[in-house]
Enzyme design. Sequence first.
Site, PDB file in Angstrom:
ATOM      1  N   ARG A 161      23.071  11.146 -21.533  1.00 13.36           N
ATOM      2  CA  ARG A 161      23.835  12.404 -21.622  1.00 13.36           C
ATOM      3  C   ARG A 161      25.198  12.117 -22.220  1.00 13.36           C
ATOM      4  O   ARG A 161      25.648  10.961 -22.231  1.00 13.36           O
ATOM      5  CB  ARG A 161      23.942  13.086 -20.257  1.00 13.36           C
ATOM      6  CG  ARG A 161      24.541  12.202 -19.189  1.00 13.36           C
ATOM      7  CD  ARG A 161      24.305  12.769 -17.806  1.00 13.36           C
ATOM      8  NE  ARG A 161      24.643  11.832 -16.765  1.00 13.36           N
ATOM      9  CZ  ARG A 161      25.738  11.883 -16.006  1.00 13.36           C
ATOM     10  NH1 ARG A 161      26.618  12.857 -16.172  1.00 13.36           N
ATOM     11  NH2 ARG A 161      25.961  10.982 -15.071  1.00 13.36           N
ATOM     12  N   TYR A 175      11.698   4.274  -4.684  1.00 14.60           N
ATOM     13  CA  TYR A 175      12.912   3.585  -5.178  1.00 14.60           C
ATOM     14  C   TYR A 175      12.902   2.118  -4.744  1.00 14.60           C
ATOM     15  O   TYR A 175      13.148   1.220  -5.550  1.00 14.60           O
ATOM     16  CB  TYR A 175      14.117   4.317  -4.604  1.00 14.60           C
ATOM     17  CG  TYR A 175      15.476   3.741  -4.936  1.00 14.60           C
ATOM     18  CD1 TYR A 175      15.922   3.650  -6.253  1.00 14.60           C
ATOM     19  CD2 TYR A 175      16.334   3.323  -3.913  1.00 14.60           C
ATOM     20  CE1 TYR A 175      17.196   3.156  -6.542  1.00 14.60           C
ATOM     21  CE2 TYR A 175      17.596   2.834  -4.192  1.00 14.60           C
ATOM     22  CZ  TYR A 175      18.024   2.753  -5.503  1.00 14.60           C
ATOM     23  OH  TYR A 175      19.282   2.264  -5.783  1.00 14.60           O
ATOM     24  N   GLY A 204      27.252   7.276 -14.844  1.00  9.37           N
ATOM     25  CA  GLY A 204      26.894   7.505 -13.448  1.00  9.37           C
ATOM     26  C   GLY A 204      27.982   7.055 -12.497  1.00  9.37           C
ATOM     27  O   GLY A 204      29.117   6.759 -12.902  1.00  9.37           O
ATOM     28  N   GLN A 205      27.624   6.980 -11.200  1.00 11.28           N
ATOM     29  CA  GLN A 205      28.635   6.681 -10.178  1.00 11.28           C
ATOM     30  C   GLN A 205      29.260   5.297 -10.396  1.00 11.28           C
ATOM     31  O   GLN A 205      30.480   5.151 -10.341  1.00 11.28           O
ATOM     32  CB  GLN A 205      28.009   6.755  -8.778  1.00 11.28           C
ATOM     33  CG  GLN A 205      29.059   6.721  -7.679  1.00 11.28           C
ATOM     34  CD  GLN A 205      28.496   6.494  -6.286  1.00 11.28           C
ATOM     35  OE1 GLN A 205      27.301   6.263  -6.091  1.00 11.28           O
ATOM     36  NE2 GLN A 205      29.370   6.555  -5.291  1.00 11.28           N
ATOM     37  N   LYS A 257      12.839  -1.346  -6.826  1.00 12.90           N
ATOM     38  CA  LYS A 257      13.942  -2.319  -6.693  1.00 12.90           C
ATOM     39  C   LYS A 257      13.407  -3.713  -6.391  1.00 12.90           C
ATOM     40  O   LYS A 257      13.864  -4.694  -6.963  1.00 12.90           O
ATOM     41  CB  LYS A 257      14.933  -1.860  -5.619  1.00 12.90           C
ATOM     42  CG  LYS A 257      15.847  -0.739  -6.091  1.00 12.90           C
ATOM     43  CD  LYS A 257      16.733  -1.207  -7.229  1.00 12.90           C
ATOM     44  CE  LYS A 257      17.480  -0.101  -7.919  1.00 12.90           C
ATOM     45  NZ  LYS A 257      18.098  -0.503  -9.180  1.00 12.90           N
ATOM     46  N   ASP A 303      18.485   6.294 -24.810  1.00 16.24           N
ATOM     47  CA  ASP A 303      17.465   6.286 -23.763  1.00 16.24           C
ATOM     48  C   ASP A 303      17.003   4.836 -23.628  1.00 16.24           C
ATOM     49  O   ASP A 303      16.418   4.281 -24.568  1.00 16.24           O
ATOM     50  CB  ASP A 303      16.301   7.203 -24.174  1.00 16.24           C
ATOM     51  CG  ASP A 303      15.168   7.175 -23.153  1.00 16.24           C
ATOM     52  OD1 ASP A 303      15.168   6.296 -22.260  1.00 16.24           O
ATOM     53  OD2 ASP A 303      14.272   8.023 -23.254  1.00 16.24           O
TER      54      ASP A 303
END
Length: 321
Positions: free
Chosen positions: A36, A138, A11-12, A142, A50
């Site tokens: 992925r 979200y 990811g980022q 969190k 996963d």
Amino acid sequence: MSTTLVIGALGQIGSDLVPALARQDGAAQVIAADVRLPGPALNVPFELLDCTDADSLHALVVRREVGTIYHLAALLSASAEERPHAAWRLNMNGLLTVLEEARLGGCRLFVPSSVAAFGPLTPVHAPQDTVQRPVSMYGVTKVSGELLCDYYAAHFGLDVRGLRYPGLISSSAPPGGGTTDYAVEIFHAALEHGHYTCFLRPDTRLPMMYMPDAIRATLELMRADPKQWRHRNAFNVQALSFTPQELADAIQRHLPGFTMRYEPDPVRQAIADSWPQSTDDSAARSEWGWQPAYDLERLCADMLERLRSLTPALQGHHYAK
Ligand code: NAD
Ligand code: AKB
């Protein structure tokens, strides 16, 4: 020597954290894991995983002799609002699975929180310890994650640490479905098209940070000695606070032909309106020495230079002059 496992490595944040860990510890010591498959550029060992699958995670931790885990797999704010149940499953069940594996395997653990853990009742300059009560799914995951990490530290002695990242801006990988994604998209659009349509109002002020600062904060937190800490998880780390209009103005100073239009998206605008504009990071500064390096001007210059070097076709583009 034990290895370091990065979950959600593609990811980022992982796209910048994995190379930084490889530089720090050696590429063979870092295991990247994701649901992925990676592209050819990844130069550390990779595992398909996963993170909600406890047996697979346990087998991996044992086989790779993992001693430290960076847990980055999550659905971000906009995606979580579209798929709230999937967000709860990944962000909470995934976190619980990783916390349990870290406890059983004696691993150190990094778990990021977000400024999304705050809500509309939080002061606009959010203190370290304050009312939170987020209104997005979200944010709910969190703040719950922060509390769960505190519980594992207090009751099981787990060495779990975390930062409340602001919106992160980077050139290596696209952002993963958040409310602050505009601040990355705008750079690509500015170089490729000379124009960007922003999904937030021009005056939406949010806390932001350039990725090199975020990676350095992460590594410094994990290297620091926690003996004198009053906090352990969810440190506020402040760097920048700007609006879409101010970012567009800063980009225009480099690309004078750049234009911006606004088409606020009601869902992401409501999420952004519920977040603070900046955070008080005096706890991070005094407890482990946090200090940001990038201001808005330096961020813009560096982002534009990096994106041009990643995309040679943009070098001759008239907006890139
Ligand atoms: P991202 O969406 O870019 O990356 C998440 C990665 O997790 C993806 O590569 C995805 O394939 C992977 N993943 C998804 N489900 C998985 C699963 N079941 N098992 C293993 N991997 C899975 O997210 P990011 O921006 O890198 O954020 C990482 C963490 O930092 C998240 O917890 C996020 O909430 C937090 N954070 C990010 C930002 C930001 O601006 N990027 C700001 C605040 C907090
Ligand atoms: C998002 O916008 O969802 C993230 C974050 C601030 O947590 N970038």
